[in-house]
Design a protein around this motif. Structure first.
Motif, short mmCIF file in Angstrom:
data_model
loop_
_atom_site.label_atom_id
_atom_site.label_comp_id
_atom_site.label_asym_id
_atom_site.label_seq_id
_atom_site.Cartn_x
_atom_site.Cartn_y
_atom_site.Cartn_z
N PRO A 165 -77.39 77.30 -4.59
CA PRO A 165 -77.01 77.11 -5.56
C PRO A 165 -76.94 75.76 -6.79
CG PRO A 165 -75.54 78.09 -4.81
CD PRO A 165 -76.17 77.92 -3.27
N THR A 209 -73.02 62.40 12.47
CA THR A 209 -71.48 61.54 12.92
C THR A 209 -71.27 61.88 13.81
OG1 THR A 209 -69.69 62.65 11.04
CG2 THR A 209 -71.71 61.85 10.16
N LYS A 241 -55.36 64.00 5.55
CA LYS A 241 -56.78 63.96 6.69
C LYS A 241 -57.16 63.22 7.10
CE LYS A 241 -61.46 65.34 5.33
NZ LYS A 241 -62.40 65.32 4.87
N LEU A 297 -74.01 56.94 7.54
CA LEU A 297 -72.89 57.43 7.76
C LEU A 297 -71.95 57.10 8.73
CD1 LEU A 297 -69.54 58.02 6.17
CD2 LEU A 297 -70.69 60.12 6.70
N HIS A 300 -62.49 70.89 4.66
CA HIS A 300 -61.21 70.36 4.98
C HIS A 300 -61.34 70.04 6.24
CE1 HIS A 300 -62.03 67.84 1.57
NE2 HIS A 300 -61.41 68.61 0.75
N ILE A 312 -74.01 73.56 -5.59
CA ILE A 312 -73.59 72.75 -4.98
C ILE A 312 -74.80 72.22 -3.93
CG2 ILE A 312 -72.91 73.39 -2.36
CD1 ILE A 312 -71.84 76.04 -3.03
N ALA A 369 -81.72 79.08 -0.24
CA ALA A 369 -80.49 79.88 -1.43
C ALA A 369 -79.46 78.82 -1.71
CB ALA A 369 -79.44 80.65 0.15
N SER A 392 -73.57 67.97 -3.20
CA SER A 392 -74.00 67.88 -2.24
C SER A 392 -74.84 66.86 -1.38
CB SER A 392 -73.84 68.62 -0.94
OG SER A 392 -75.53 69.58 -1.09
N LYS A 396 -67.25 70.97 15.26
CA LYS A 396 -66.50 69.13 15.54
C LYS A 396 -65.88 69.24 16.20
CE LYS A 396 -68.46 65.38 13.39
NZ LYS A 396 -69.52 64.94 11.88
P1 NAD Z 1 -69.30 73.50 2.23
O1 NAD Z 1 -69.44 73.20 4.03
O2 NAD Z 1 -67.64 73.90 2.22
O3 NAD Z 1 -70.13 74.20 1.89
C1 NAD Z 1 -69.53 74.74 0.21
C2 NAD Z 1 -70.30 75.97 -0.05
O4 NAD Z 1 -71.06 75.55 -0.13
C3 NAD Z 1 -69.37 77.08 0.87
O5 NAD Z 1 -68.96 78.32 0.05
C4 NAD Z 1 -70.69 77.64 1.83
O6 NAD Z 1 -70.62 79.15 2.30
C5 NAD Z 1 -71.75 77.80 1.10
N1 NAD Z 1 -73.22 76.81 0.90
C6 NAD Z 1 -73.42 76.47 2.03
N2 NAD Z 1 -75.06 76.10 2.49
C7 NAD Z 1 -75.56 76.97 1.35
C8 NAD Z 1 -76.81 77.61 1.60
N3 NAD Z 1 -78.06 77.18 1.92
N4 NAD Z 1 -76.63 78.91 -0.07
C9 NAD Z 1 -75.71 78.91 -0.35
N5 NAD Z 1 -74.66 78.72 -0.24
C10 NAD Z 1 -74.79 77.80 0.42
O7 NAD Z 1 -69.67 71.80 1.62
P2 NAD Z 1 -70.47 70.65 1.92
O8 NAD Z 1 -70.35 69.88 1.02
O9 NAD Z 1 -71.61 71.44 3.10
O10 NAD Z 1 -69.32 70.27 3.12
C11 NAD Z 1 -68.24 69.87 3.03
C12 NAD Z 1 -67.39 69.67 4.24
O11 NAD Z 1 -67.61 68.87 5.04
C13 NAD Z 1 -65.79 68.68 4.38
O12 NAD Z 1 -65.28 69.11 4.68
C14 NAD Z 1 -66.12 67.58 4.75
O13 NAD Z 1 -64.87 67.35 4.88
C15 NAD Z 1 -67.24 66.91 5.68
N6 NAD Z 1 -68.27 66.50 5.69
C16 NAD Z 1 -67.80 66.13 6.80
C17 NAD Z 1 -68.40 64.71 7.25
C18 NAD Z 1 -68.57 64.25 8.34
O14 NAD Z 1 -68.84 63.05 8.81
N7 NAD Z 1 -67.60 64.00 9.12
C19 NAD Z 1 -69.48 64.22 6.39
C20 NAD Z 1 -69.68 64.75 4.87
C21 NAD Z 1 -69.16 66.25 4.95
#
Ligand code: NAD
Length: 359
Positions: A165, A130, A141, A235, A73, A168, A163, A172, A107
């Motif tokens: 998991p 985006t 936010k 998006l 965030h 995640i 990598a 995602s 960003k």
């Molecule tokens: P994140 O980046 O926080 O990653 C989640 C967890 O996974 C973290 O602990 C990270 O270290 C780990 N991780 C990431 N990639 C990994 C990999 N390949 N191997 C192992 N571990 C890994 O979470 P997210 O879901 O990618 O992103 C969420 C954030 O992105 C939020 O803050 C959200 O608001 C923002 N977001 C913004 C937009 C935008 O257009 N502005 C769009 C989507 C998300």
């Protein structure tokens, strides 16, 4: 299609240069040279600090500083810490390797400094495509959109996702599906982006179960990342609606985890909007090979093993009315008008993790 073409529309293409393909990260040095960047700041989250450093060995000579405190965030306090290092280390560009958190920090820094960005996504969140920045301060936010926020170079190397998991990957991936689904009924939706949105949902919906069966399945990883790219483009090109607003409220004001919250809320946001966006629902259903978009999205997320109840993410039941009120204040345009009662009912359903009622 003819019906879509009866409505005038504006199409905005992305300004980003995109390198896609397994092994693309190896092109980082020549890309940095092309951009004349010599003193990059490497940005990552703490958990990925070592991985990010080891992923960019060829470019280590170009890295003048590292910041590995990126957080979910994009808290303004964290951005300010990183921002203070830019001048000290005479940084001329930003290199983010990570998920939406690392890219969000890049960003936020680019918006403040005007520095060019190279971003290498390791999740399916889609932020890299985006011009949108969501920052958190004082429990709120705030989202802004500005062309300076859009990273100029995006490197999609599916090896970076190996990598990730299972949980995640699944969460995602559902976050990406949410971007595509809402793009289909955005106030400024257009046929080109709708094409990408449907393809994004289909790619992710088939790739994610395969990724969960075998995280090293390179074909599935590439397809999921391709879906994420398309979804991020959706998006970044058209507006958001109720679903994203709810997730911004739940994440920004109640600290709920970003991607997991998207997965739990999306089926209910779709059910809320279904009767007001029939063409969008038809496209989502077709992409999922199902009859009902909301139920199919719920089933997909649950079958990926995701928790579907907001109560399990720490949302107190008594916060539902406040969350609904916050979503109605400064609402994003939505096909169905927002009403407190039905919105609270939507959140109650998501709080319990119920399958949307499709009767
Ligand atoms: P994140 O980046 O926080 O990653 C989640 C967890 O996974 C973290 O602990 C990270 O270290 C780990 N991780 C990431 N990639 C990994 C990999 N390949 N191997 C192992 N571990 C890994 O979470 P997210 O879901 O990618 O992103 C969420 C954030 O992105 C939020 O803050 C959200 O608001 C923002 N977001 C913004 C937009 C935008 O257009 N502005 C769009 C989507 C998300």
């Amino acid at each position: 299609m003819d019906a879509e073409l009866q409505r005038p529309f504006v199409f905005r293409g992305s300004s980003a240069r995109v390198l896609f393909g397994s092994g693309s990260l190896a092109r980082l040095p020549e890309e940095a040279q092309r951009l004349d960047l010599k003193r990059l700041m490497l940005i990552a989250s703490e958990r990925q600090a070592d991985a990010a450093r080891s992923l960019a060995p060829e470019i280590s000579g170009h890295i003048a500083a590292g910041f590995t405190g990126a957080a979910m965030h994009t808290p303004v306090a964290v951005t300010e810490q990183a921002h203070a290092l830019l001048h000290t280390h005479r940084i001329d560009g930003l290199l983010a390797i990570g998920g939406g958190s690392a890219i969000g920090l890049s960003k936020a820094l680019a918006w403040r400094s005007g520095l060019p960005q190279i971003v290498c996504p390791t999740t399916y969140a889609g932020s890299e495509m985006t011009p949108i920045l969501g920052e958190t301060q004082n429990g709120q936010k705030q989202t802004r959109s500005d062309p300076r926020i859009q990273p100029g170079l995006v490197i999609y190397d599916s090896r970076l996702t190996l990598a990730m998991p299972p949980q995640i990957s699944a969460a995602s991936g559902m976050n990406a599906i949410a971007h595509a689904a809402e793009a289909l009924y955005a106030a400024d939706a257009n046929p080109v982006i709708s094409l990408m949105a449907e393809q994004a949902i289909a790619a992710l919906a088939t790739a994610l179960p395969a990724v969960l069966r075998d995280g090293q399945d390179m074909a599935a990883r590439a397809r999921a990342l391709y879906g994420a790219w398309l979804a991020g483009t959706c998006l970044g090109s058209v507006g958001m609606a109720l679903h994203h607003k709810l997730c911004h409220v739940l994440g920004g004001s109640f600290g709920l985890p970003h991607a997991e919250t998207h997965a739990a809320v999306l089926p209910h946001a779709l059910a809320y909007n279904a009767a007001h966006a029939p063409a969008a629902m038809q496209r989502i259903s077709r992409a999922l090979g199902a009859d009902n978009a909301a139920a199919a999205v719920f089933d997909l997320a649950r079958n990926l093993g995701l928790g579907m109840a907001l109560r399990d993410f720490g949302l107190p039941q008594q916060a539902i009315a406040e969350a609904a009120a916050l979503a109605m204040a400064q609402a994003y345009p939505n096909p169905r008008p927002l009403e407190a009662g039905p919105l609270q009912q939507l959140l109650r359903q998501a709080w319990w993790g119920a399958r949307p009622d499709t009767a």
